[in-house]
Motif scaffolding. Structure first.
Motif, PDB file in Angstrom:
ATOM      1  N   ILE A  68       0.851  -1.188   0.000  1.00 40.22           N
ATOM      2  CA  ILE A  68       0.000   0.000   0.000  1.00 40.22           C
ATOM      3  C   ILE A  68       0.892   1.244   0.000  1.00 40.22           C
ATOM      4  N   GLY A  69       0.684   2.123  -0.969  1.00 33.47           N
ATOM      5  CA  GLY A  69       1.429   3.372  -1.003  1.00 33.47           C
ATOM      6  C   GLY A  69       0.803   4.413  -0.083  1.00 33.47           C
ATOM      7  N   VAL A  70       1.637   5.071   0.698  1.00 32.63           N
ATOM      8  CA  VAL A  70       1.189   6.125   1.612  1.00 32.63           C
ATOM      9  C   VAL A  70       1.857   7.426   1.183  1.00 32.63           C
ATOM     10  N   VAL A  71       1.062   8.444   0.867  1.00 34.18           N
ATOM     11  CA  VAL A  71       1.647   9.699   0.390  1.00 34.18           C
ATOM     12  C   VAL A  71       2.428  10.362   1.513  1.00 34.18           C
ATOM     13  N   ASP A  72       3.411  11.173   1.134  1.00 33.35           N
ATOM     14  CA  ASP A  72       4.246  11.849   2.109  1.00 33.35           C
ATOM     15  C   ASP A  72       3.436  12.877   2.888  1.00 33.35           C
ATOM     16  N   ILE A  84      -2.774   3.626   8.928  1.00 35.32           N
ATOM     17  CA  ILE A  84      -3.887   2.682   9.076  1.00 35.32           C
ATOM     18  C   ILE A  84      -5.006   3.020   8.100  1.00 35.32           C
ATOM     19  N   LYS A  85      -5.336   4.304   8.001  1.00 39.27           N
ATOM     20  CA  LYS A  85      -6.400   4.721   7.090  1.00 39.27           C
ATOM     21  C   LYS A  85      -5.987   4.558   5.636  1.00 39.27           C
ATOM     22  N   ASP A  92      -9.871  -0.696  -0.545  1.00 44.84           N
ATOM     23  CA  ASP A  92     -11.321  -0.452  -0.622  1.00 44.84           C
ATOM     24  C   ASP A  92     -12.031  -0.932   0.640  1.00 44.84           C
ATOM     25  N   ASP A  93     -11.385  -0.678   1.787  1.00 39.38           N
ATOM     26  CA  ASP A  93     -11.926  -1.023   3.112  1.00 39.38           C
ATOM     27  C   ASP A  93     -12.049  -2.523   3.341  1.00 39.38           C
TER      28      ASP A  93
END
Length: 494
Positions: A68-72, A84-85, A92-93
């Motif tokens: 999962i990519g997490v933006v900076d 987590i979110k 897609d939850d």
């Protein structure tokens, strides 16, 4: 335990990590942070390459992974909640992480505490005597081939196939670009982007007759506004249009414009590069090189080696210019008599006059503070900040309430005194380091021939509206001095 959450930037995967993850019968959730950053010192490897290595490792080790990519995000106490979110949104939850089904793997103490505050159990990954992934990446940057013994074969394979070792060395060792892909941490790129967009039409009118079709390269292309005008000119509909921009924020805007279909020519390409690093384009492969409002930055950010750096830059341009090709340089420049001693009189009635300069970095609103100063008070603030940030002498003496200094230094202040939104960033730059003759000499030394259309010129609008109402210059004996040239148009041909 259903999930093992493994947050991190994950530029390098290590053999130790692979053995660690093999122990757990759980789905490994790789939360890859700074996924929207690449080719920066802090994040030199693009997300898609990091993801490819993770997937290869997962197959090789026999683990089930979700990437999962997490933006900076700026530093925040909500970092754990953000990741987590991001996992929930990225699946897609379908994946709902909580302390009852998830353990967090993290060796960074400060980050681990944020997850513990949310109720998660946190386990360390690398022990203190084991090299961390970032240590291995720094070995790559240093050219130490021992990194291959520590990195997992999945990372080695991806790095070798995409030549990421060279990219990492270029990004991490870059002497100019900051950790997050900008020239200075204080630069307001929104202001810069707006200025480039506004000025593009005027600059294009000045240079368009000198542009040769073929491969057209815009170095320091900012938001790509000039290349949009090239794209709209039917003379260049079969040309390749290439933009190079070092600042991540501006490069992202170029890519966004292309994605939005703002270029009609299919052969438009953008690169995030520092052209002072290794060569980017093959010899004799470029027909036109544009440098607009760029060369003074190359001079400015090479403190300690400015003449050598700009000469190396010009040499590289000559090397990649095709026979008959052209380098078009439109930029600020110093006055023709830079060492001339002048007397500078400044208005002190148009703002506040504090007893001494302040440390702007400590202020909540530096722009507001500068805006409230008189022109004379701005001079003393500029002198303090310019000496420190640009590493220049900027010498002057006060005489009968006026200032005696070099003409070049006077113009460096006068042409920047109204840049209040980016004052700290602008005081890193020296507009008047070289005059037009100096820049012409650099081009000639590289091998170029100077076209007769080349010239130094004065921006009379700036003089009439910004400078002359609050300042005057004279000789030491009292005679008025004409305002000097402020800009250059250099047409250098091969």
């Amino acid at each position: 335990m259903e999930y093992l959450l493994f947050p991190g930037r994950h530029h390098v995967l290590t053999r130790y990590q692979a053995e660690f993850l093999r122990r757990y019968d759980a789905t490994i959730v790789w939360a890859v942070t700074s996924a929207n950053h690449h080719t920066t010192k802090r994040n030199p490897v693009p997300f898609d390459r990091r993801e490819a290595a993770i997937e290869r490792l997962s197959v090789a080790v026999g683990i089930r992974s979700l990437v999962i990519g997490v933006v900076d995000t700026p530093p925040t106490d909500d970092f754990a909640d953000v990741t987590i979110k991001a996992v929930e949104a990225g699946t897609d939850d379908e994946v709902q992480l909580d302390p009852s089904n998830t353990v967090v793997a993290c060796s960074t103490v400060e980050v681990a505490k944020l997850y513990e505050q949310l109720g998660y159990q946190v386990i360390g990954v690398e022990p203190e005597d084991e090299p961390r992934p970032w240590d291995v990446l720094l070995m790559v940057a240093a050219g130490n081939d021992d990194w291959r013994k520590l990195a997992h074969p999945a990372t080695v394979d991806v790095f070798d196939r995409y030549r990421l070792d060279a990219q990492i060395q270029r990004c991490v060792n870059d002497p100019v670009v900051g950790d997050d892909g900008g020239l200075t941490t204080t630069r307001d790129y929104k202001t810069y982007a707006d200025a480039f967009e506004t000025a593009a039409d005027r600059k294009w009118e000045q240079i368009k007759d000198f542009v040769r079709p073929g491969r057209i390269l815009d170095i320091g292309c900012a938001t790509g506004a000039t290349l949009q005008l090239v794209d709209a000119d039917p003379r260049f509909h079969e040309s390749d249009l290439i933009g190079v921009e070092v600042a991540r924020h501006l490069y992202a805007e170029c890519v966004h414009k292309k994605e939005q279909g703002l270029f009609h020519n299919p052969n438009v390409y953008f690169y995030q590069r520092n052209m002072l690093g290794s060569a980017v384009f093959p010899a004799r492969s470029i027909d036109t090189t544009l440098t607009l409002a760029l060369t003074h930055e190359i001079w400015s950010y090479a403190a300690g080696s400015r003449p050598e750096t700009v000469q190396r830059f010009a040499d590289a341009l000559y090397a990649h210019t095709a026979p008959g090709g052209v380098w078009v340089n439109s930029d600020v420049c110093g006055p023709g008599e830079p060492e001339r001693s002048v007397v500078l009189a400044l208005d002190d009635s148009d703002g506040a006059n504090p007893d001494e300069p302040v440390e702007l970095e400590a202020l909540h609103d530096p722009a507001g503070y500068i805006s409230g100063l008189s022109t004379r008070a701005r001079f003393f603030q500029f002198a303090q900040d310019f000496r420190r940030n640009a590493s220049v002498p900027f010498e002057y003496v006060e005489r009968d309430g006026k200032l005696v200094l070099r003409l070049a230094d006077a113009m460096d202040f006068l042409t920047r005194k109204d840049y209040v939104d980016n004052w700290l960033s602008e005081t890193h730059e020296q507009f008047c380091g070289l005059d037009f003759a100096g820049w012409s000499a650099v081009a000639k030394e590289a091998g170029f021939t100077i076209d007769p259309a080349s010239k130094a010129w004065r921006n009379d609008w700036v003089i009439d509206n910004r400078i002359a109402p609050v300042a005057s210059i004279s000789t030491v004996t009292g005679e008025a001095v004409d305002w000097p040239d402020t800009h250059q148009l250099l047409i250098a041909k091969r």
